[in-house]
Design an enzyme around this catalytic site. Structure first.
Site: not given
Length: 380
Positions: A249, A325, A328, A351
């Site tokens: 990502k 999800h 997570r 992140h």
């Protein structure tokens, strides 16, 4: 200098005024002067007007919002990953263009944009989604500014909608005790499926994104150091009904995470079983084989997510059903309650910064005020 003397003694001034930002064609202005000095004055004054954003009236036209939106999408297609572009394209075509399609860029005011956002709120869309839509609206107007089509941004003073409540509503997670209730269904003959047991356990104890997990290959797993390399993601391209392996990502999503020894052993067990399972399909297991693969197809994401909810109901597990999800989120909650440092959590999740982690999970962190007060008490 593009000034040429004509046979009649006059001068022709041919002025290049850059590229039309929408059509991509070169813009030119031609004038006739009576003298060389007048020709030079025309040339320099016209160029000065252009650089100041004051185009000659013959070159001005009202660009439609639709034209700028198409230009915006063309640029994004070159700048971002295909999966990201598909998301942007869908939002622009389905949410933005239908509202502004009959407008020109110069005619749209701050109030128009504000009213547009109001219509999105009336559709009961979450603030996080509305802010994403408005970011693309802003991007289209940013392009208009860059191309000297506007001198002021009409949505400059429009602030983001607060999204804290949206995020908190979306943060559902399981405690270790709840996860244990779920994962035991694979051990007591209720539902024999070693692949699912490995898949969900890996998701819970690593917190990786589903696309990252499905893209993992055995060469990414080091059984001696218990480390996993996250350097790609598997993206579903709905239009082509196919999967595409791309970079993660964000750049910070390229990372190495360490897994606990029990999970490492579970992966080794699955590797042995996977080898036998794939041989039944005539597939040879290699270092390039994806870890989470049990036949000739890519695992179905929707099924993997829906199975959790179905299992909670079918086996009466008395735990809140969550989607894939949320595993997570569960991992983050697990780390926070274990007292892990925010920087380590942020790195493990991939992140960009700790700010991203706080924005999403800040409300899960325990209040440190009491700890501070207790430490101050010790100073008396």
């Amino acid at each position: 200098m593009p000034i040429r003397k004509l046979s009649n003694g006059k001068y022709r001034v041919d002025i290049s005024l850059g590229i039309d930002p929408i059509t991509g064609k070169r813009r030119r202005k031609t004038k006739i002067a009576n003298s060389s000095k007048e020709a030079e004055e025309i040339y320099y004054s016209t160029r000065r007007e252009y650089h100041n954003g004051d185009l000659p009236s013959t070159l001005k036209r009202s660009y439609s919002f639709k034209e700028l939106a198409e230009k915006f999408l063309a640029i994004k297609k070159r700048e971002v990953k295909l999966s990201t572009f598909r998301t942007i394209e869908n939002i622009v075509n389905s949410k933005i263009l239908p509202y502004f399609k009959n407008s020109t860029i110069k005619s749209i005011t701050y109030n128009d944009i504000y009213q547009y956002r109001e219509t999105l709120q009336k559709d009961n869309l979450k603030h996080t989604y509305i802010n994403k839509v408005m970011a693309y609206v802003k991007g289209i107007f940013d392009l208009a500014i860059e191309e000297n089509l506007l001198s002021e941004h009409p949505s400059k003073k429009l602030k983001k909608l607060k999204n804290k409540n949206d995020i908190e509503e979306n943060i559902k997670f399981w405690t270790p005790e709840q996860f244990q209730k779920f994962i035991t269904i694979f051990d007591d003959n209720k539902y024999k499926d070693f692949f699912k047991k490995t898949f969900y356990t890996f998701a819970y104890f690593t917190g990786v994104r589903m696309g990252e997990q499905l893209a993992l290959e055995w060469e990414d797993f080091n059984k001696y150091t218990n480390e996993i390399k996250i350097n790609k993601t598997l993206t579903l391209i709905k239009q082509a009904n196919d999967f595409l392996v791309t970079s993660p990502k964000t750049p910070s999503s390229n990372r190495v995470i360490t897994v606990n020894k029990k999970l490492s052993s579970l992966l080794e067990e699955w590797k042995d079983q996977q080898k036998k399972t794939l041989e039944e399909y005539g597939i040879q297991q290699t270092d390039k084989t994806r870890i989470f693969k049990f036949n000739h197809r890519t695992p179905n994401r929707t099924h993997l997510s829906e199975f959790i909810k179905q299992a909670c109901e079918k086996y009466k597990l008395d735990i809140p059903p969550i989607n894939i999800h949320a595993l997570r989120h569960s991992h983050v909650s697990l780390l926070i309650n274990s007292g892990e440092d925010i920087y380590i959590i942020s790195q493990r999740l991939g992140h960009t910064s700790t700010n991203t982690t706080y924005d999403i999970y800040g409300h899960l962190f325990p209040n440190r005020q009491k700890e501070l007060a207790d430490r101050l008490d010790n100073l008396f």
